[in-house]
Design an enzyme around this catalytic site. Structure first.
Site, mmCIF file in Angstrom:
data_model
loop_
_atom_site.group_PDB
_atom_site.id
_atom_site.type_symbol
_atom_site.label_atom_id
_atom_site.label_comp_id
_atom_site.label_asym_id
_atom_site.label_seq_id
_atom_site.Cartn_x
_atom_site.Cartn_y
_atom_site.Cartn_z
ATOM 1 N N LYS A 126 44.244 36.287 32.528
ATOM 2 C CA LYS A 126 44.288 37.084 33.752
ATOM 3 C C LYS A 126 42.932 37.076 34.469
ATOM 4 C CE LYS A 126 43.796 41.750 33.553
ATOM 5 N NZ LYS A 126 42.776 42.206 34.510
ATOM 6 N N ASN A 127 41.873 37.355 33.727
ATOM 7 C CA ASN A 127 40.566 37.529 34.368
ATOM 8 C C ASN A 127 39.959 36.215 34.851
ATOM 9 O OD1 ASN A 127 40.845 40.205 33.904
ATOM 10 N ND2 ASN A 127 39.268 40.364 32.324
ATOM 11 N N ASP B 243 36.679 44.807 26.502
ATOM 12 C CA ASP B 243 38.142 44.839 26.631
ATOM 13 C C ASP B 243 38.850 44.874 25.278
ATOM 14 O OD1 ASP B 243 37.968 44.913 29.347
ATOM 15 O OD2 ASP B 243 38.453 42.806 29.677
ATOM 16 N N CYS C 283 37.796 54.272 38.563
ATOM 17 C CA CYS C 283 39.000 53.997 37.776
ATOM 18 C C CYS C 283 38.840 54.655 36.410
ATOM 19 C CB CYS C 283 39.258 52.508 37.646
ATOM 20 S SG CYS C 283 38.181 51.676 36.506
ATOM 21 N N ARG D 268 32.741 52.294 38.722
ATOM 22 C CA ARG D 268 32.587 50.837 38.712
ATOM 23 C C ARG D 268 32.152 50.387 40.099
ATOM 24 N NH1 ARG D 268 37.826 48.145 36.089
ATOM 25 N NH2 ARG D 268 36.576 46.259 36.025
ATOM 26 N N PRO D 269 30.866 50.486 40.390
ATOM 27 C CA PRO D 269 30.386 50.153 41.735
ATOM 28 C C PRO D 269 30.471 48.656 42.016
ATOM 29 C CG PRO D 269 28.544 50.621 40.269
ATOM 30 C CD PRO D 269 29.787 50.911 39.485
ATOM 31 N N VAL D 270 30.352 48.294 43.303
ATOM 32 C CA VAL D 270 30.297 46.880 43.693
ATOM 33 C C VAL D 270 28.972 46.587 44.398
ATOM 34 C CG1 VAL D 270 32.775 46.403 43.807
ATOM 35 C CG2 VAL D 270 31.636 47.450 45.778
ATOM 36 N N ASP D 271 27.972 47.431 44.123
ATOM 37 C CA ASP D 271 26.673 47.282 44.802
ATOM 38 C C ASP D 271 26.050 45.902 44.587
ATOM 39 O OD1 ASP D 271 26.534 48.320 42.091
ATOM 40 O OD2 ASP D 271 24.370 48.502 42.355
ATOM 41 N N LEU D 272 26.238 45.343 43.387
ATOM 42 C CA LEU D 272 25.619 44.035 43.111
ATOM 43 C C LEU D 272 26.277 42.926 43.922
ATOM 44 C CD1 LEU D 272 25.245 44.422 39.231
ATOM 45 C CD2 LEU D 272 23.456 44.666 40.967
ATOM 46 N N ARG E 275 50.314 45.277 33.825
ATOM 47 C CA ARG E 275 49.267 44.704 34.679
ATOM 48 C C ARG E 275 48.560 43.558 33.965
ATOM 49 N NH1 ARG E 275 44.825 48.560 36.741
ATOM 50 N NH2 ARG E 275 44.120 46.468 37.314
ATOM 51 N N ARG F 154 41.000 46.336 41.337
ATOM 52 C CA ARG F 154 39.643 46.115 41.818
ATOM 53 C C ARG F 154 39.322 44.653 42.034
ATOM 54 N NH1 ARG F 154 35.840 49.612 40.810
ATOM 55 N NH2 ARG F 154 34.524 47.800 40.580
HETATM 56 C C1 UD1 Z 1 35.500 42.216 34.409
HETATM 57 C C2 UD1 Z 1 36.884 42.223 33.819
HETATM 58 C C3 UD1 Z 1 37.095 43.453 32.942
HETATM 59 C C4 UD1 Z 1 35.982 43.573 31.909
HETATM 60 C C5 UD1 Z 1 34.612 43.496 32.573
HETATM 61 C C6 UD1 Z 1 33.471 43.458 31.573
HETATM 62 C C7 UD1 Z 1 38.129 41.070 35.544
HETATM 63 C C8 UD1 Z 1 39.170 41.123 36.575
HETATM 64 N N1 UD1 Z 1 37.843 42.200 34.887
HETATM 65 O O1 UD1 Z 1 35.402 43.337 35.278
HETATM 66 O O2 UD1 Z 1 38.356 43.332 32.299
HETATM 67 O O3 UD1 Z 1 36.106 44.796 31.241
HETATM 68 O O4 UD1 Z 1 34.526 42.298 33.378
HETATM 69 O O5 UD1 Z 1 33.605 42.357 30.739
HETATM 70 O O6 UD1 Z 1 37.575 40.025 35.266
HETATM 71 N N2 UD1 Z 1 28.426 46.844 37.824
HETATM 72 C C9 UD1 Z 1 27.603 47.471 38.717
HETATM 73 N N3 UD1 Z 1 27.571 47.031 40.007
HETATM 74 C C10 UD1 Z 1 28.345 45.986 40.442
HETATM 75 C C11 UD1 Z 1 29.200 45.363 39.526
HETATM 76 C C12 UD1 Z 1 29.225 45.810 38.219
HETATM 77 O O7 UD1 Z 1 26.883 48.402 38.377
HETATM 78 O O8 UD1 Z 1 28.290 45.644 41.626
HETATM 79 C C13 UD1 Z 1 28.486 47.297 36.403
HETATM 80 C C14 UD1 Z 1 29.844 47.854 36.014
HETATM 81 O O9 UD1 Z 1 30.003 49.198 36.403
HETATM 82 C C15 UD1 Z 1 29.809 47.664 34.515
HETATM 83 C C16 UD1 Z 1 29.027 46.358 34.343
HETATM 84 O O10 UD1 Z 1 28.316 46.185 35.568
HETATM 85 O O11 UD1 Z 1 29.113 48.708 33.902
HETATM 86 C C17 UD1 Z 1 29.879 45.135 34.096
HETATM 87 O O12 UD1 Z 1 30.888 45.070 35.075
HETATM 88 P P1 UD1 Z 1 31.502 43.680 35.580
HETATM 89 O O13 UD1 Z 1 31.083 42.605 34.669
HETATM 90 O O14 UD1 Z 1 31.209 43.533 37.028
HETATM 91 O O15 UD1 Z 1 33.058 43.959 35.421
HETATM 92 P P2 UD1 Z 1 34.226 43.443 36.334
HETATM 93 O O16 UD1 Z 1 33.901 42.083 36.866
HETATM 94 O O17 UD1 Z 1 34.602 44.503 37.295
#
Ligand code: UD1
Length: 421
Positions: free
Chosen positions: A23-24, A308, A117, A122-126, A400, A93
């Site tokens: 899936k991912n 996960d 969630c 789970r921010p998207v700032d990065l 899902r 997301r």
């Molecule tokens: C993906 C996986 C999810 C898995 C996670 C960690 C998918 C669709 N989902 O989620 O199943 O649990 O990787 O292996 O592939 N973070 C920030 N800012 C950002 C982005 C991330 O602070 O802009 C933080 C997150 O809150 C978290 C960490 O970085 O604490 C890792 O998150 P990330 O690797 O981005 O997870 P996803 O890609 O959302």
């Protein structure tokens, strides 16, 4: 919609099943199809709600998407609406992955911010910081990230956290940027490797794949390809831990044991036998006639133990001999399964992002409720291991992320039944 499982637990799982596609990995590959104006074909796609949600996102953008027999056909030649609406992004997301491709191809996009969630914030700032570094103007308007660029330029981008999503999103955007982009502290998850490999097959120039430093040279005109997604290591890991938790013997075919090394090591440490097939595409976990013992772990970015699989591992430790400590470093609040496991008789206490598990001889059946995909998987494992008849509610979370989970478990001899409501 609000289906539930009825599980008669206490029997060891036994037999052979085939793994589904990841899936991912599939979700970002679907977004990558937006980078071309042709027809992308993706094979080995798991039949899941999240895939159908992403298909909806692509359709809103104007792509023609067909999904049949685990094959996705995405015609992105007539995309005319560079937007991902809140109604879809709040359901999943990973919809946010369309931001990078839309910027690379069209120079503008309007993508809803996902919000929180069950895993916690789970921010998207990065993601946004990365796009800004590439020369995009981004503002937040009415809950949406509105991004615009008159031409992206390659740059050096350091991720504060090795984010899977940000790495993939920035990598796709950078395919459309002029010059060299280097992502430092990039994620090296197999899902990101699969994405980079497909982008290169499309004509991108990406190196450092699978390391923490990825280099992208752009811009490149990308062409559509046919691609087969990698097997799902989280699904495989879930079934491996299920075999161990029920004292069973399960063979998984069509998987990638090399993506599961840490999980395999932990299972062996806990006392299971794990054998990798000669073809290196299958793995057998054998835990018959024994009770495993406690093994501590810390969740980490790949190749560390995946967050996960934290919930399934917690279940295994709940019935292991001895006490175990699990430290969750990726999502410090990812513990919604704990109160449910306590209802099944587990002895678990939590301090911040640490949980302490005192193994009990046996879990007992109860009704429990899923709060996210992987917490739900943990609860199904717990119900399979518990004596008696359990109900697992809100399994739409499982739909899902797990392709026909109950069919696969039934094939392994489990007594699990979906009740439709
Ligand atoms: C993906 C996986 C999810 C898995 C996670 C960690 C998918 C669709 N989902 O989620 O199943 O649990 O990787 O292996 O592939 N973070 C920030 N800012 C950002 C982005 C991330 O602070 O802009 C933080 C997150 O809150 C978290 C960490 O970085 O604490 C890792 O998150 P990330 O690797 O981005 O997870 P996803 O890609 O959302």
């Amino acid at each position: 919609m609000m289906d539930h499982f009825v599980v008669e637990g206490g029997e060891p799982l036994s037999g052979t099943i085939t793994c589904s596609g990841a899936k991912n990995a599939a979700l970002p590959l679907m977004a990558a199809a937006l980078l071309t104006d042709g027809v992308t074909v993706l094979r080995n796609i798991p039949d899941l709600q999240d895939i159908r949600t992403m298909a909806m996102v692509l359709r809103v953008i104007g792509a023609d998407v067909q999904f049949e027999d685990h094959v996705l056909t995405i015609d992105a030649s007539h995309c005319n609406f560079q937007e991902a609406p809140y109604e879809l992004v709040r359901k999943m997301r990973a919809s946010f992955y369309v931001l990078g491709p839309l910027l690379a191809r069209f120079g503008h996009a309007r993508v809803s911010l996902p919000g929180g969630c069950a895993l916690g914030p789970r921010p998207v700032d990065l993601h946004l910081k990365g796009m800004t570094k590439l020369g995009c103007d981004i503002s937040i308007e009415n809950g949406y990230a509105v991004a615009e660029t008159s031409g992206m330029k390659g740059n050096k981008i350091r991720l504060d956290i090795s984010s899977v999503g940000a790495t993939g999103n920035i990598m796709m955007a950078a395919c459309g940027a002029e010059g060299t982009t280097t992502i430092f502290n990039a994620a090296c998850e197999p899902d990101i490797v699969d994405l980079a490999d497909m982008l290169n097959a499309m004509g991108a120039e990406i190196s450092g794949i699978g390391t923490n430093q990825i280099k992208i040279i752009g811009p490149r005109k990308l062409k559509p390809v046919e691609w087969t997604v990698i097997p799902d290591r989280i699904e495989a890991g879930t079934f491996m831990i299920a075999a161990a938790a029920t004292g069973g013997r399960v063979t998984l075919e069509g998987c990638r044991p090399d993506h599961l090394q840490t999980v395999i090591d932990k299972l062996i440490e806990a006392g299971a036998d794990v054998n990798i097939g000669k073809d290196r595409k299958s793995v057998t976990v054998n835990a018959t006639n024994r009770r495993l013992h406690s093994v501590d772990l810390t969740t980490e970015a790949y190749p560390g133990f995946p967050t996960d699989l934290q919930a399934p591992w917690t279940v295994l430790m709940s019935i292991a001999k001895g006490d175990a400590i699990i430290i969750e470093t990726i999502y410090p609040e990812r513990f919604t399964h704990i109160p449910e496991l306590i209802r099944l008789g587990a002895q678990i206490s939590k301090t911040l992002n640490n949980i302490y598990i005192e193994g009990v001889d046996q879990l007992t059946a109860a009704s429990v409720m899923c709060s996210d995909i992987r917490a739900g998987a943990g609860l199904v494992l717990a119900a399979l291991a518990a004596k008696g008849s359990s109900k697992v509610l809100r399994i739409y979370h499982l739909d899902r992320g797990y392709d026909r989970m109950e069919d696969k478990l039934t094939a392994l001899g489990a007594d699990i039944r979906r009740v439709r409501e």
